[in-house]
Design a protein around this motif. Structure first.
Motif, short mmCIF file in Angstrom:
data_model
loop_
_atom_site.label_atom_id
_atom_site.label_comp_id
_atom_site.label_asym_id
_atom_site.label_seq_id
_atom_site.Cartn_x
_atom_site.Cartn_y
_atom_site.Cartn_z
N TYR A 1 0.82 -1.22 0.00
CA TYR A 1 0.00 0.00 0.00
C TYR A 1 0.85 1.27 0.00
O TYR A 1 1.90 1.33 0.65
N LEU B 1 -2.04 -1.02 12.21
CA LEU B 1 -2.38 -0.69 10.83
C LEU B 1 -2.02 0.76 10.57
O LEU B 1 -2.29 1.63 11.41
N ASP B 2 -1.44 1.03 9.42
CA ASP B 2 -0.87 2.36 9.19
C ASP B 2 -1.49 3.08 8.01
O ASP B 2 -2.19 2.50 7.18
N ILE C 1 -5.04 -7.35 7.87
CA ILE C 1 -6.26 -7.03 7.12
C ILE C 1 -6.23 -7.65 5.73
O ILE C 1 -5.19 -7.67 5.08
N GLU D 1 -8.10 -7.30 2.08
CA GLU D 1 -8.98 -6.42 1.33
C GLU D 1 -9.38 -7.10 0.02
O GLU D 1 -10.51 -7.52 -0.14
N LYS E 1 -13.98 0.91 4.46
CA LYS E 1 -13.46 2.20 4.91
C LYS E 1 -12.00 2.00 5.25
O LYS E 1 -11.61 0.91 5.69
N PHE E 2 -11.18 3.05 5.09
CA PHE E 2 -9.78 2.94 5.45
C PHE E 2 -9.63 3.11 6.95
O PHE E 2 -10.05 4.11 7.51
N VAL E 3 -9.05 2.11 7.60
CA VAL E 3 -8.90 2.14 9.06
C VAL E 3 -7.42 2.14 9.44
O VAL E 3 -6.58 1.67 8.69
N LYS F 1 -12.25 -6.85 4.79
CA LYS F 1 -13.12 -5.77 4.32
C LYS F 1 -14.15 -6.31 3.35
O LYS F 1 -13.81 -7.10 2.48
N1 HPA Z 1 -5.85 0.36 6.68
C1 HPA Z 1 -4.52 0.14 6.75
N2 HPA Z 1 -3.87 -0.65 5.91
C2 HPA Z 1 -4.59 -1.25 4.95
C3 HPA Z 1 -5.98 -1.08 4.85
C4 HPA Z 1 -6.65 -0.23 5.75
O1 HPA Z 1 -7.88 0.00 5.71
N3 HPA Z 1 -6.39 -1.83 3.81
C5 HPA Z 1 -5.28 -2.46 3.32
N4 HPA Z 1 -4.19 -2.11 4.00
#
Ligand code: HPA
Ligand code: MG
Length: 214
Positions: free
Chosen positions: A102, A189-190, A132, A134, A182-184, A162
């Motif tokens: 990411y 998690l960063d 996570i 996705e 939603k982005f969390v 997700k």
């Molecule tokens: N948050 C952080 N890292 C991630 C996410 C997210 O929602 N989705 C995939 N990598």
């Protein structure tokens, strides 16, 4: 089929002012989405489910860094508690891989997997511990690399999955929570390396995405 704790699309989480948040992130967060205590409660039950299925052979717990490190540490603590208080126990060894997929809040084209010598997994029961899932794209790439080393068994546990139309339908064996698209951030998690130092899983404000964009 594993489903995990379902968090509905309409769920808006909790007022962040009712929780302890680091001062340096206060203006960046919209709401607390999954409080730290709830993460730990769900993790305790995942540990029990995993031990029920995998607890008869040596387990190699494989942490997917960096996002998985908090979940990995807490999950292993709960598994250790079962190992030292139950009638049966199995040795657990640990390994780590680093995956970067990411940039900002979007997936990168290239998935880089940097790791340990994965040949140590040969013949073992491998538990992959991920933060996570996705699209499942990262996990599929990792699993195909793991299978080259001929482990005895591979199971995947992901703290979050997700619900997204982008998902080609990959489901891990164990799921903590199923969340809206939603982005969390938080609990390791960063967003561009920020927010790992936050206990609760939170929703980011749009203006914070700008602030930390690279
Ligand atoms: N948050 C952080 N890292 C991630 C996410 C997210 O929602 N989705 C995939 N990598
Ligand atoms: Mg990340």
């Amino acid at each position: 089929m594993a489903r995990g704790l379902q968090i509905r699309d309409e769920e808006s989480g909790y007022n962040k002012n009712l929780f302890c948040i680091p001062k340096h992130y206060e203006e960046d967060l919209e709401r607390v989405f999954i409080p730290h205590g709830l993460i730990l409660d769900r993790t305790e039950r995942l540990a029990r489910d995993i031990m029920q299925d995998m607890g008869s052979h040596h387990i190699v717990a494989l942490c997917v860094l960096k996002g998985g490190y908090k979940f990995f540490a807490d999950l292993l603590d709960r598994i250790k508690a079962l190992n030292q208080n139950g009638d049966k126990s199995v040795p657990i060894t640990v390994d780590f891989v680093r995956i970067k997929s990411y940039c900002n809040d979007l997936p990168t084209e290239e998935i880089s997997i940097v790791g340990e010598e994965l040949s140590t997994l040969s013949g073992k029961n491998v538990l992959v511990v991920e933060d996570i899932i996705e699209t499942g794209r990262t996990m599929k790439a990792l699993l195909s690399k793991l299978r080259d080393n001929e482990p005895k068994m591979v199971k995947v546990v992901s703290l979050l999955i997700k619900r997204t139309h982008r998902s080609p339908g990959y489901r891990p064996d164990y799921i903590g929570f199923e969340i809206p698209d939603k982005f969390v951030v938080g609990y390791a998690l960063d967003y561009n390396e920020y927010f790992r130092d936050l206990n609760h899983i939170c929703i980011l404000k749009e203006k914070a995405k700008e602030k930390y964009r690279i």
